[in-house]
Design a protein around this motif. Structure first.
Motif, PDB file in Angstrom:
ATOM      1  N   ALA A 187       0.830  -1.208   0.000  1.00  0.00           N
ATOM      2  CA  ALA A 187       0.000   0.000   0.000  1.00  0.00           C
ATOM      3  C   ALA A 187       0.863   1.255   0.000  1.00  0.00           C
ATOM      4  O   ALA A 187       0.556   2.240  -0.691  1.00  0.00           O
ATOM      5  N   GLY A 188       1.948   1.224   0.764  1.00  0.00           N
ATOM      6  CA  GLY A 188       2.810   2.397   0.852  1.00  0.00           C
ATOM      7  C   GLY A 188       3.438   2.764  -0.476  1.00  0.00           C
ATOM      8  O   GLY A 188       3.474   3.938  -0.869  1.00  0.00           O
ATOM      9  N   MET A 189       3.931   1.774  -1.219  1.00  0.00           N
ATOM     10  CA  MET A 189       4.569   2.077  -2.492  1.00  0.00           C
ATOM     11  C   MET A 189       3.549   2.467  -3.554  1.00  0.00           C
ATOM     12  O   MET A 189       3.890   3.144  -4.518  1.00  0.00           O
ATOM     13  N   MET A 190       2.298   2.055  -3.380  1.00  0.00           N
ATOM     14  CA  MET A 190       1.260   2.524  -4.303  1.00  0.00           C
ATOM     15  C   MET A 190       0.864   3.967  -3.991  1.00  0.00           C
ATOM     16  O   MET A 190       0.385   4.687  -4.875  1.00  0.00           O
ATOM     17  N   TRP A 191       1.066   4.391  -2.735  1.00  0.00           N
ATOM     18  CA  TRP A 191       0.802   5.779  -2.361  1.00  0.00           C
ATOM     19  C   TRP A 191       2.023   6.682  -2.584  1.00  0.00           C
ATOM     20  O   TRP A 191       1.963   7.886  -2.327  1.00  0.00           O
ATOM     21  N   ALA A 192       3.132   6.117  -3.049  1.00  0.00           N
ATOM     22  CA  ALA A 192       4.367   6.889  -3.176  1.00  0.00           C
ATOM     23  C   ALA A 192       4.212   8.181  -3.977  1.00  0.00           C
ATOM     24  O   ALA A 192       4.762   9.222  -3.590  1.00  0.00           O
ATOM     25  N   PRO A 193       3.470   8.200  -5.107  1.00  0.00           N
ATOM     26  CA  PRO A 193       3.323   9.474  -5.833  1.00  0.00           C
ATOM     27  C   PRO A 193       2.676  10.573  -5.004  1.00  0.00           C
ATOM     28  O   PRO A 193       2.950  11.759  -5.227  1.00  0.00           O
ATOM     29  N   LEU A 194       1.822  10.215  -4.043  1.00  0.00           N
ATOM     30  CA  LEU A 194       1.222  11.232  -3.192  1.00  0.00           C
ATOM     31  C   LEU A 194       2.283  11.875  -2.308  1.00  0.00           C
ATOM     32  O   LEU A 194       2.275  13.098  -2.105  1.00  0.00           O
ATOM     33  N   ALA A 195       3.208  11.067  -1.788  1.00  0.00           N
ATOM     34  CA  ALA A 195       4.325  11.630  -1.024  1.00  0.00           C
ATOM     35  C   ALA A 195       5.153  12.553  -1.911  1.00  0.00           C
ATOM     36  O   ALA A 195       5.625  13.608  -1.470  1.00  0.00           O
ATOM     37  N   GLY A 196       5.316  12.166  -3.187  1.00  0.00           N
ATOM     38  CA  GLY A 196       6.028  13.028  -4.118  1.00  0.00           C
ATOM     39  C   GLY A 196       5.294  14.330  -4.380  1.00  0.00           C
ATOM     40  O   GLY A 196       5.913  15.390  -4.514  1.00  0.00           O
ATOM     41  N   LEU A 197       3.965  14.264  -4.435  1.00  0.00           N
ATOM     42  CA  LEU A 197       3.177  15.473  -4.646  1.00  0.00           C
ATOM     43  C   LEU A 197       3.377  16.460  -3.504  1.00  0.00           C
ATOM     44  O   LEU A 197       3.572  17.660  -3.732  1.00  0.00           O
ATOM     45  N   VAL A 198       3.347  15.967  -2.284  1.00  0.00           N
ATOM     46  CA  VAL A 198       3.534  16.844  -1.121  1.00  0.00           C
ATOM     47  C   VAL A 198       4.929  17.461  -1.140  1.00  0.00           C
ATOM     48  O   VAL A 198       5.094  18.675  -0.947  1.00  0.00           O
ATOM     49  N   ALA A 199       5.949  16.636  -1.398  1.00  0.00           N
ATOM     50  CA  ALA A 199       7.312  17.162  -1.455  1.00  0.00           C
ATOM     51  C   ALA A 199       7.461  18.181  -2.584  1.00  0.00           C
ATOM     52  O   ALA A 199       8.133  19.213  -2.426  1.00  0.00           O
ATOM     53  N   GLY A 200       6.834  17.909  -3.717  1.00  0.00           N
ATOM     54  CA  GLY A 200       6.913  18.835  -4.834  1.00  0.00           C
ATOM     55  C   GLY A 200       6.229  20.156  -4.560  1.00  0.00           C
ATOM     56  O   GLY A 200       6.720  21.225  -4.962  1.00  0.00           O
ATOM     57  N   LEU A 201       5.101  20.116  -3.869  1.00  0.00           N
ATOM     58  CA  LEU A 201       4.409  21.351  -3.524  1.00  0.00           C
ATOM     59  C   LEU A 201       5.247  22.203  -2.570  1.00  0.00           C
ATOM     60  O   LEU A 201       5.284  23.431  -2.677  1.00  0.00           O
ATOM     61  N   VAL A 202       5.933  21.551  -1.631  1.00  0.00           N
ATOM     62  CA  VAL A 202       6.813  22.295  -0.723  1.00  0.00           C
ATOM     63  C   VAL A 202       7.970  22.910  -1.505  1.00  0.00           C
ATOM     64  O   VAL A 202       8.355  24.060  -1.269  1.00  0.00           O
ATOM     65  N   ALA A 203       8.527  22.153  -2.457  1.00  0.00           N
ATOM     66  CA  ALA A 203       9.606  22.686  -3.282  1.00  0.00           C
ATOM     67  C   ALA A 203       9.135  23.875  -4.115  1.00  0.00           C
ATOM     68  O   ALA A 203       9.839  24.891  -4.231  1.00  0.00           O
ATOM     69  N   ALA A 204       7.946  23.763  -4.699  1.00  0.00           N
ATOM     70  CA  ALA A 204       7.398  24.869  -5.487  1.00  0.00           C
ATOM     71  C   ALA A 204       7.157  26.094  -4.609  1.00  0.00           C
ATOM     72  O   ALA A 204       7.403  27.233  -5.026  1.00  0.00           O
ATOM     73  N   ALA A 205       6.682  25.863  -3.392  1.00  0.00           N
ATOM     74  CA  ALA A 205       6.451  26.974  -2.468  1.00  0.00           C
ATOM     75  C   ALA A 205       7.762  27.662  -2.106  1.00  0.00           C
ATOM     76  O   ALA A 205       7.824  28.898  -2.003  1.00  0.00           O
ATOM     77  N   ALA A 206       8.823  26.875  -1.930  1.00  0.00           N
ATOM     78  CA  ALA A 206      10.128  27.472  -1.602  1.00  0.00           C
ATOM     79  C   ALA A 206      10.628  28.342  -2.747  1.00  0.00           C
ATOM     80  O   ALA A 206      11.114  29.462  -2.529  1.00  0.00           O
ATOM     81  N   GLY A 207      10.503  27.836  -3.973  1.00  0.00           N
ATOM     82  CA  GLY A 207      10.914  28.644  -5.118  1.00  0.00           C
ATOM     83  C   GLY A 207      10.080  29.893  -5.267  1.00  0.00           C
ATOM     84  O   GLY A 207      10.601  30.988  -5.551  1.00  0.00           O
ATOM     85  N   GLY A 208       8.777  29.762  -5.056  1.00  0.00           N
ATOM     86  CA  GLY A 208       7.906  30.932  -5.140  1.00  0.00           C
ATOM     87  C   GLY A 208       8.213  31.966  -4.083  1.00  0.00           C
ATOM     88  O   GLY A 208       8.146  33.174  -4.337  1.00  0.00           O
ATOM     89  N   LEU A 209       8.551  31.503  -2.884  1.00  0.00           N
ATOM     90  CA  LEU A 209       8.888  32.440  -1.806  1.00  0.00           C
ATOM     91  C   LEU A 209      10.142  33.237  -2.143  1.00  0.00           C
ATOM     92  O   LEU A 209      10.210  34.447  -1.880  1.00  0.00           O
ATOM     93  N   ILE A 210      11.128  32.558  -2.732  1.00  0.00           N
ATOM     94  CA  ILE A 210      12.358  33.259  -3.127  1.00  0.00           C
ATOM     95  C   ILE A 210      12.034  34.359  -4.144  1.00  0.00           C
ATOM     96  O   ILE A 210      12.537  35.497  -4.042  1.00  0.00           O
ATOM     97  N   LEU A 211      11.192  34.038  -5.111  1.00  0.00           N
ATOM     98  CA  LEU A 211      10.818  35.039  -6.108  1.00  0.00           C
ATOM     99  C   LEU A 211      10.028  36.173  -5.472  1.00  0.00           C
ATOM    100  O   LEU A 211      10.224  37.355  -5.814  1.00  0.00           O
TER     101      LEU A 211
END
Length: 255
Positions: free
Chosen positions: A28-52
């Protein structure tokens, strides 16, 4: 819930306690892995947006967006990439290559691979942030999702573990092939819908293509590692994630 805990507890540093470490939870965990990636990606996008937002340029925003996934994984994916590069580049038999990968130091192949991988990631995100904040943010999210989806596909039956212990042994072969394909199709559909809403139909196609290229690059590396090491390890999973993310970013920046 055990699957979600497994996904976030093993693939991120978020304070999620893994309550079960068995094959069902791993599946189940590895099938949910893309969701963990989505959360990490949103945090990364927020960090880049904050810098701008604070007046920084696209290069600094790209560095921030590339740094966040490394922080959220304790650098384990990058460490796995370096160790896998050392193992593949050693030219030694499988047992010796696995021993080299398990050592705490990083050899020249690992250093060079890390240097060029991080440079490629930052350069690609910089190109996209220079075009617009939405393009840079979408790239940060897509690459993170592609990285985790590559792990889901690597956990399908027929991909053995190279060692009897470790993360590779815990998750090798746990995701049924139909389940892996269903997760990949659902992820591609969500990416297409989000990119279509942000940009246009061509943008949706572009992002789905980037996702596909990232997954194909990871699968090529997976086949090489299985032939070379006899299976997968935790280090190989880290290398697959970074390979998928980098190839997806390069595809977005080149088109």
């Amino acid at each position: 819930m055990h699957g979600l805990r497994f996904a976030f507890g093993t693939l991120t540093v978020l304070p999620v306690r893994v309550t079960r470490w068995d094959r069902d939870a791993a599946r189940a965990g590895m099938m949910w892995a893309p969701l963990a990636g989505l959360v990490a990606g949103l945090v990364a996008a927020a960090a880049g947006g904050l810098i701008l937002l604070l007046g920084g340029g696209p290069l600094l925003a790209a560095v921030a967006a590339a740094a966040v996934p490394a922080v959220l994984t304790r650098g384990l994916h990058l460490d796995g990439l370096a160790d896998t590069a050392d193992g593949l580049g050693s030219g030694r038999p499988a047992a010796d290559a696995l021993r080299i990968m398990k050592q705490s130091d990083i050899g020249p192949f690992g250093v060079i691979t890390l240097l060029f991988t991080l440079s490629a990631q930052i350069a690609a995100v910089y190109e996209l942030y220079a075009q617009s904040w939405p393009r840079g943010a979408a790239a940060a999210v897509l690459s993170s999702v592609a990285a985790r989806l590559a792990l889901t596909l690597a956990c399908r039956p027929g991909v053995p573990a190279a060692r009897p212990e470790g993360l590779g042994a815990a998750v090798a072969g746990v995701v049924p092939a139909p389940g892996a394909l269903a997760v990949a199709a659902a992820t591609a559909a969500v990416c297409a819908g989000a990119a279509g809403a942000l940009f246009d139909a061509l943008g949706a196609l572009h992002h789905v293509l980037a996702l596909a290229v990232g997954l194909l690059a990871a699968q090529a590396l997976l086949r090489r590692c299985v032939r070379r090491f006899g299976g997968v390890t935790g280090d190989v999973f880290g290398a697959l994630a970074e390979t998928a993310a980098t190839a997806a970013l390069a595809t977005l920046a080149l088109a």
